[in-house]
Design an enzyme around this catalytic site. Structure first.
Site, PDB file in Angstrom:
ATOM      1  N   GLY A 384       0.820  -1.204   0.000  1.00  0.00           N
ATOM      2  CA  GLY A 384       0.000   0.000   0.000  1.00  0.00           C
ATOM      3  C   GLY A 384       0.849   1.247   0.000  1.00  0.00           C
ATOM      4  O   GLY A 384       2.077   1.183   0.166  1.00  0.00           O
ATOM      5  N   GLY A 387       2.367   5.592   4.718  1.00  0.00           N
ATOM      6  CA  GLY A 387       1.593   6.217   5.787  1.00  0.00           C
ATOM      7  C   GLY A 387       0.258   5.591   6.095  1.00  0.00           C
ATOM      8  O   GLY A 387      -0.527   6.168   6.845  1.00  0.00           O
ATOM      9  N   GLY A 389      -0.110   2.659   7.636  1.00  0.00           N
ATOM     10  CA  GLY A 389      -0.021   1.860   8.856  1.00  0.00           C
ATOM     11  C   GLY A 389       0.476   0.445   8.662  1.00  0.00           C
ATOM     12  O   GLY A 389       0.217  -0.418   9.497  1.00  0.00           O
ATOM     13  N   THR A 391       3.657  -0.751   8.684  1.00  0.00           N
ATOM     14  CA  THR A 391       4.707  -1.130   9.643  1.00  0.00           C
ATOM     15  C   THR A 391       4.161  -1.238  11.056  1.00  0.00           C
ATOM     16  O   THR A 391       4.450  -2.199  11.783  1.00  0.00           O
ATOM     17  CB  THR A 391       5.855  -0.101   9.589  1.00  0.00           C
ATOM     18  OG1 THR A 391       6.339  -0.008   8.245  1.00  0.00           O
ATOM     19  CG2 THR A 391       6.983  -0.510  10.504  1.00  0.00           C
ATOM     20  N   SER A 708      -6.318   3.784 -17.237  1.00  0.00           N
ATOM     21  CA  SER A 708      -7.637   4.024 -16.639  1.00  0.00           C
ATOM     22  C   SER A 708      -8.350   5.257 -17.188  1.00  0.00           C
ATOM     23  O   SER A 708      -9.520   5.469 -16.889  1.00  0.00           O
ATOM     24  CB  SER A 708      -7.501   4.150 -15.112  1.00  0.00           C
ATOM     25  OG  SER A 708      -6.719   5.268 -14.769  1.00  0.00           O
ATOM     26  N   LYS A 751      -9.628   6.760  -5.612  1.00  0.00           N
ATOM     27  CA  LYS A 751     -10.304   7.576  -6.628  1.00  0.00           C
ATOM     28  C   LYS A 751     -11.636   8.108  -6.103  1.00  0.00           C
ATOM     29  O   LYS A 751     -12.034   9.249  -6.395  1.00  0.00           O
ATOM     30  CB  LYS A 751     -10.517   6.761  -7.909  1.00  0.00           C
ATOM     31  CG  LYS A 751      -9.214   6.441  -8.634  1.00  0.00           C
ATOM     32  CD  LYS A 751      -9.434   5.537  -9.835  1.00  0.00           C
ATOM     33  CE  LYS A 751      -8.122   5.240 -10.540  1.00  0.00           C
ATOM     34  NZ  LYS A 751      -8.271   4.333 -11.687  1.00  0.00           N
TER      35      LYS A 751
END
Length: 812
Positions: A384, A387, A389, A391, A708, A751
């Site tokens: 992902g 920031g 989460g 780790t 896309s 999105k």
């Protein structure tokens, strides 16, 4: 045969003669004549100089007979050096033609049966011919050319003084020459005898001495002797330096050895030395270990090897480190898992907001582990954006299981040895980081976080770390993990490995195959607000020493921070901005100044400055050829505008906006599809050859790529050529094919977040993206309408209104 004795023998104080010439003796010697015929004594490795007294050892029968007959007669013989000392029975051609007349001083019969003769050189002679060779050589001789008169110049005197000084220095520095030799040199008055005396004792071969004997010019001879002496002195100085250094090193080693022996004795008296204590401690630790028989056998063998080692050897410390590692590693030592599923869920929910998919996977694992205790640990990979989460989730998993937690960052790792360790043959060898961290954790079943696995180096001269991970992350292989330093197999099958990555594009395919991939998408606005309330703000209060009552963040303020001061999928930047606000208020509290505990939205510009990001605005539908699309970036979702402009020309397609190859292909595909299906909109096919098409996506400094935007470009092109309006408050995302199909895309959650920020009401998606929408709680998609399509015609039928734009361009 004869041999030359040393200078020490010459000046032996017990000798019956003193081998020095006085000035009167030299004059008398020069005045003596030379017989017409002389018996010739060949010498090996020896050259006799005029005036010099030397002892020789006679061994050949011819030589002994010659010496005895001459000694009974006038005691005068001719001495000539052999050209080759290895010839036992020399012939006329083997003798030098220049020799020295000698007087036999004394013949000595030695206890071992050898004959030693002491002779003194007189004058040089030149062999004219050999008149007899039996029983010994007899030659017709002539007086050798007289040497030039000795020069009394200052230069020559300086040469003689230099020869004398260098000779004295050599005597003083040489351990083999007695110091009495200096006395002999100081008592030589004649310059000629000084040169002959030093020449006779030079440390050079007989060929070079013969050359000196044959030289006529005294000054040239003196220069040559000085050259030899200088080389000898330099060699002697170098030899003395080497011997001195070796002696100093030996003395230091002996001193260290003696001190170590004394220290060892003292330590034994006090109850054993440090090495004994180390070995005793190793034995105590080993008695408590639960290691396999194979490891136990290796330990005992290596300990026995250690006992045979010298404690001062380099290998001793490596061996101690190795045995210490064996005793410190957790062999079959496991922590007890907390299999209370309700407790695990509480811990995960408390530490992380959202992430329901990963939480559910952990609960499933615990459920199976509860039913089957020996289940192999899964290899999870959390993928992902930064920031979100990934780790910190590892810590929560370890906490919920009651296991030890290890985190190892793989970012920038280039050396395979960092994972597998170095062989013990290298100085400074150590185990790899996998084994080192297990040693620190003191548990064989920790939660092991492999952070940033996508940033590990590939194949290089230091090995391939990714290839090393293949064994570590394979449940079928890692029960026999081999570390180069450890040299025995270690079981990693009970370790729960969790890898994290921002992208899978740089992960080795074989490594990708060994992991269970769990994707973590970015947070929606509502999720970020809840995370800030539950986690970020309390954490920053603690970090800055504030209490909850001293500061309050209303929901509207948090939303404004998220919208205007952050643009990310995670919450890392949001935490920094919250910390900045808290520091601003902490200043007022510390200075006892008045402040408003409630952080109002209007206070943010004064604290955080002007908004960093402009709020994404939805454009109206008054202009043909402009459609809103949705894009995914590493920092979250974004809206983008596809703008199509027509100008009269020959049907050329022009693309701008820093587009990547895939996006360019999507634009070409959309344009060709529209030309092929122009009859849907009653467009004359010839029109495409009369108008140039320019497709532009704003923010040209930002690179853009991906498939896309396919349906967005198709809708914009159709709007431009029909001059019909696009449905208001609508955005779309989807890949197109030449067959007219709409394919699903990724990053749907991010999105949607971007669409909500821009106040979009309707989103057009592929039908295959329904599953992504179903995973999002209804709370976060409330107010949004989703139009699922399967074909490109459905997109155009839904997106294009019948109404044309004002000031429509006349295409026909």
């Amino acid at each position: 045969m004869e041999s030359f004795l040393s200078l020490q023998d010459i000046i032996d104080p017990e000798a019956e003669f003193f081998p020095l010439l006085s000035a009167e003796d030299e004059k008398m010697m020069d005045a003596e004549g030379i017989p017409e015929h002389l018996p010739i004594l060949p010498l090996r490795n020896t050259v006799l100089f005029p005036g010099v007294v030397i002892p020789i050892a006679a061994g050949r029968d011819k030589s002994i007979k010659l010496l005895k007959e001459a000694y009974q007669g006038n005691k005068i013989i001719g001495v000539v050096a052999q050209k080759d000392a290895d010839i036992e029975d020399p012939e006329e051609k083997d003798l030098n033609h220049v020799g020295t007349v000698a007087r036999i001083i004394k013949i000595l019969q030695m206890p071992d049966g050898n004959t030693t003769v002491i002779i003194q050189g007189k004058k040089r002679f030149d062999i004219l011919e050999i008149v007899s060779s039996e029983p010994y050589f007899v030659a017709k001789v002539n007086n050798y050319e007289d040497e030039t008169d000795l020069k009394k110049s200052k230069h020559f005197s300086a040469l003689i003084a230099s020869i004398k000084d260098l000779s004295i220095q050599i005597i003083e520095k040489s351990p083999n020459i007695p110091s009495e030799a200096v006395f002999a040199l100081n008592n030589i008055e004649s310059a000629g005898f000084m040169i002959n005396f030093v020449s006779s004792n030079l440390n050079v071969n007989s060929r070079e001495k013969q050359m000196l004997l044959e030289m006529v010019d005294f000054e040239l001879k003196a220069n040559k002797v000085l050259e030899y002496l200088t080389k000898e002195l330099q060699m002697l100085d170098l030899k003395n330096q080497i011997q001195k250094k070796v002696k100093v090193d030996m003395d230091k080693q002996q001193r260290d050895y003696l001190l170590n022996q004394q220290l060892k004795t003292i330590q034994e008296e006090l109850g054993g030395g440090p090495h004994d204590q180390e070995i005793k401690l190793l034995k105590e630790k080993s008695a408590k270990k639960l290691w396999p028989e194979e490891v136990k056998k290796v330990f005992e063998e290596e300990l026995a090897r250690l006992l045979r080692m010298n404690s001062n050897a380099v290998e001793y410390s490596i061996q101690i480190n190795y045995l210490d590692l064996l005793t410190e590693l957790p062999w079959n030592e496991y922590t007890t898992d907390n299999l209370d599923l309700n407790h695990a869920r509480k811990v995960l929910d408390h530490d992380h907001y959202g992430l329901d998919k990963i939480k559910e996977r952990i609960i499933e694992y615990l459920a199976v582990l509860k039913l089957k205790n020996d289940m192999k640990a899964p290899i999870l990979c959390l993928v992902g954006p930064p920031g979100v989460g990934k780790t910190s989730l590892g810590k929560s998993i370890a906490k919920s299981l009651g296991r030890k937690y290890i985190r190892m960052s793989l970012g920038g790792m280039r050396d395979e040895s960092e994972l597998r360790g170095h062989r013990k043959t290298y100085i400074g060898a150590m185990p790899g980081r996998i084994i080192q961290n297990l040693k620190k954790a003191k548990s064989a079943n920790p939660v092991y976080m492999l952070d940033e696995i996508d940033k590990i180096g590939g194949n290089s001269y230091s090995g391939d770390p990714q290839a090393a991970l293949l064994e570590i992350l394979d449940p079928e292989q890692n029960n026999t993990f081999y570390d180069n330093f450890l040299e025995v197999e270690y079981d990693l099958s009970r370790v729960m490995f969790i890898a994290t990555a921002n992208t899978l594009s740089t992960v080795h395919p074989a490594l990708f195959d060994r992991m269970e991939i769990i994707e973590l998408s970015g947070y929606l606005m509502e999720e970020k607000v809840e995370i800030a309330k539950l986690h970020l703000i309390p954490k920053q209060f603690t970090a800055h020493g504030l209490k909850k009552a001293q500061l309050n963040f209303p929901k509207k303020t948090i939303e404004l921070i998220i919208e205007n001061y952050t643009r990310e999928s995670g919450v890392r930047m949001l935490e920094k901005q919250i910390a900045k606000v808290i520091r601003n208020r902490a200043k007022f509290i510390a200075m006892n100044e008045e402040y408003n505990p409630k952080v109002q939205p209007e206070d943010l510009p004064d604290i955080l400055g002007k908004p960093i990001f402009q709020k994404e605005k939805l454009i109206n539908n008054d202009m043909a050829g402009v459609v809103t699309g949705l894009a995914w970036t590493n920092f979250g979702g974004e809206i983008l505008f596809v703008e199509v402009s027509l100008s009269k020309g020959k049907g050329h397609l022009h693309l701008t906006g820093n587009l990547g190859d895939v996006m360019k292909e999507s634009a070409s595909l959309a344009f060709e599809f529209l030309k092929a299906h122009s009859f849907w909109f009653d467009i004359d096919a010839e029109i495409f050859d009369k108008w140039n098409v320019h497709i532009h996506i704003p923010e040209g400094a930002t690179p853009k790529d991906g498939p896309s935007a396919g349906i967005t470009m198709l809708a914009a092109l159709a709007s431009a050529f029909t001059q019909r309006k696009i449905r208001a408050s609508m955005a779309m995302t989807g890949e197109i094919t030449l067959r007219g199909k709409v394919l699903p895309v990724g990053g749907v959650k991010e999105k949607i977040l971007a669409a909500k920020r821009a106040k979009i009401k309707t989103i057009v998606l592929s039908k295959e993206n329904i599953k992504d929408i179903q995973e999002i709680p209804d709370l976060y998609i409330r107010g949004l309408e989703f139009k699922y399509v399967d074909a490109m015609k459905e997109v155009l039928d839904f997106a294009l209104l019948k109404e044309k734009v004002s000031n429509a361009l006349k295409i026909y």
